[in-house]
Design a protein around this motif. Structure first.
Motif, PDB file in Angstrom:
ATOM      1  N   ARG A   1       0.850  -1.193   0.000  1.00 22.40           N
ATOM      2  CA  ARG A   1       0.000   0.000   0.000  1.00 22.40           C
ATOM      3  C   ARG A   1       0.881   1.237   0.000  1.00 22.40           C
ATOM      4  NH1 ARG A   1      -1.788  -2.574   4.972  1.00 22.40           N
ATOM      5  NH2 ARG A   1      -3.092  -4.299   4.348  1.00 22.40           N
ATOM      6  N   SER A   2       0.500   2.219  -0.780  1.00 24.17           N
ATOM      7  CA  SER A   2       1.245   3.475  -0.830  1.00 24.17           C
ATOM      8  C   SER A   2       0.258   4.629  -0.715  1.00 24.17           C
ATOM      9  CB  SER A   2       2.015   3.579  -2.146  1.00 24.17           C
ATOM     10  OG  SER A   2       2.477   4.901  -2.335  1.00 24.17           O
ATOM     11  N   VAL A   3       0.377   5.382   0.356  1.00 22.55           N
ATOM     12  CA  VAL A   3      -0.541   6.508   0.546  1.00 22.55           C
ATOM     13  C   VAL A   3      -0.315   7.568  -0.524  1.00 22.55           C
ATOM     14  CG1 VAL A   3       0.900   7.823   2.164  1.00 22.55           C
ATOM     15  CG2 VAL A   3      -1.584   7.978   2.298  1.00 22.55           C
TER      16      VAL A   3
ATOM     17  N   SER B   1      -1.971   6.123  -3.764  1.00 20.37           N
ATOM     18  CA  SER B   1      -3.425   6.127  -3.575  1.00 20.37           C
ATOM     19  C   SER B   1      -3.978   7.546  -3.607  1.00 20.37           C
ATOM     20  CB  SER B   1      -3.771   5.466  -2.238  1.00 20.37           C
ATOM     21  OG  SER B   1      -3.330   4.125  -2.217  1.00 20.37           O
ATOM     22  N   SER B   2      -3.268   8.476  -2.952  1.00 24.59           N
ATOM     23  CA  SER B   2      -3.722   9.871  -2.948  1.00 24.59           C
ATOM     24  C   SER B   2      -3.666  10.467  -4.341  1.00 24.59           C
ATOM     25  CB  SER B   2      -2.861  10.701  -1.994  1.00 24.59           C
ATOM     26  OG  SER B   2      -2.984  10.203  -0.688  1.00 24.59           O
TER      27      SER B   2
ATOM     28  N   CYS C   1     -10.834   1.649   0.663  1.00 28.56           N
ATOM     29  CA  CYS C   1     -10.440   2.130   1.997  1.00 28.56           C
ATOM     30  C   CYS C   1     -11.054   1.225   3.064  1.00 28.56           C
ATOM     31  CB  CYS C   1     -10.892   3.568   2.206  1.00 28.56           C
ATOM     32  SG  CYS C   1      -9.958   4.776   1.258  1.00 28.56           S
TER      33      CYS C   1
ATOM     34  N   SER D   1      -3.880   2.686   2.409  1.00 28.01           N
ATOM     35  CA  SER D   1      -2.585   3.007   3.021  1.00 28.01           C
ATOM     36  C   SER D   1      -2.279   1.983   4.109  1.00 28.01           C
ATOM     37  CB  SER D   1      -2.608   4.415   3.634  1.00 28.01           C
ATOM     38  OG  SER D   1      -3.386   4.423   4.812  1.00 28.01           O
ATOM     39  N   GLU D   2      -1.127   2.154   4.737  1.00 24.87           N
ATOM     40  CA  GLU D   2      -0.760   1.266   5.843  1.00 24.87           C
ATOM     41  C   GLU D   2      -1.456   1.668   7.134  1.00 24.87           C
ATOM     42  OE1 GLU D   2       1.107  -1.446   5.668  1.00 24.87           O
ATOM     43  OE2 GLU D   2       1.615  -1.186   3.553  1.00 24.87           O
ATOM     44  N   TYR D   3      -2.113   2.817   7.144  1.00 22.88           N
ATOM     45  CA  TYR D   3      -2.704   3.369   8.360  1.00 22.88           C
ATOM     46  C   TYR D   3      -4.226   3.303   8.287  1.00 22.88           C
ATOM     47  CZ  TYR D   3       2.008   5.182   8.318  1.00 22.88           C
ATOM     48  OH  TYR D   3       3.371   5.288   8.232  1.00 22.88           O
TER      49      TYR D   3
ATOM     50  N   ASP E   1      -7.213   5.406   6.006  1.00 26.87           N
ATOM     51  CA  ASP E   1      -8.198   4.702   5.181  1.00 26.87           C
ATOM     52  C   ASP E   1      -9.617   5.099   5.580  1.00 26.87           C
ATOM     53  OD1 ASP E   1      -5.891   3.516   4.356  1.00 26.87           O
ATOM     54  OD2 ASP E   1      -6.616   1.466   4.549  1.00 26.87           O
TER      55      ASP E   1
END
Ligand SMILES: [Zn+2]
Length: 137
Positions: A43-45, A48-49, A103, A109-111, A115
């Motif tokens: 996952r890459s924020v 993804s963003s 999400c 993301s990792e968080y 998400d």
């Protein structure tokens, strides 16, 4: 009548339907996951963003073009242009909905809090519930 009553009405030619369907799948879910490269599961924020921003920009451009130019079209063309706009805009908004959907699967993301925040905002903007979907999906 030409076959002398010897033609079968059975479209499966006497075979039971379960004999025609493979009972054992040719591969398992874990085989499928192993076939996908591992970097696809990271996952890459930032990435993804990027997709969220990209889709928001495209949605705004469609909105701007439609509201700026379609009202000046003659009536027959406007009647055609609005449905085309609706289809294109719906496609982009569906892409945003899918990002919000992912999400809920903790794929953005990792968080988890990122998400949930992004998913809640996207789904709320599209008038679809996020948390009730997340817990029931
Ligand atoms: Zn899902």
């Amino acid at each position: 009548m030409g076959a002398g009553g010897q033609m079968s009405n059975d479209p499966f030619d006497g075979k039971k339907i379960l004999e025609r369907v493979p009972v054992d799948p040719p591969f398992s879910l874990s085989d499928l996951k192993k076939a996908i490269p591992t970097h696809c599961f990271k996952r890459s924020v930032i990435r993804s963003s990027y997709y969220v921003v990209h889709d928001l920009i495209v949605a705004y451009v469609f909105y701007f073009l439609a509201n700026t130019y379609i009202p000046f079209l003659p009536a027959p063309l406007a009647y055609l242009a609005w449905p085309v706009y609706w289809f294109c805009q719906a496609s982009v908004l569906t892409a945003l909905w899918v990002i919000g959907h992912e999400c809920g699967h903790h794929a953005f993301s990792e968080y988890q809090w990122i998400d949930d925040t992004v998913g809640f905002i996207l789904h709320s903007a599209l008038m679809t519930p996020y948390f009730s979907w997340k817990y029931s999906h």
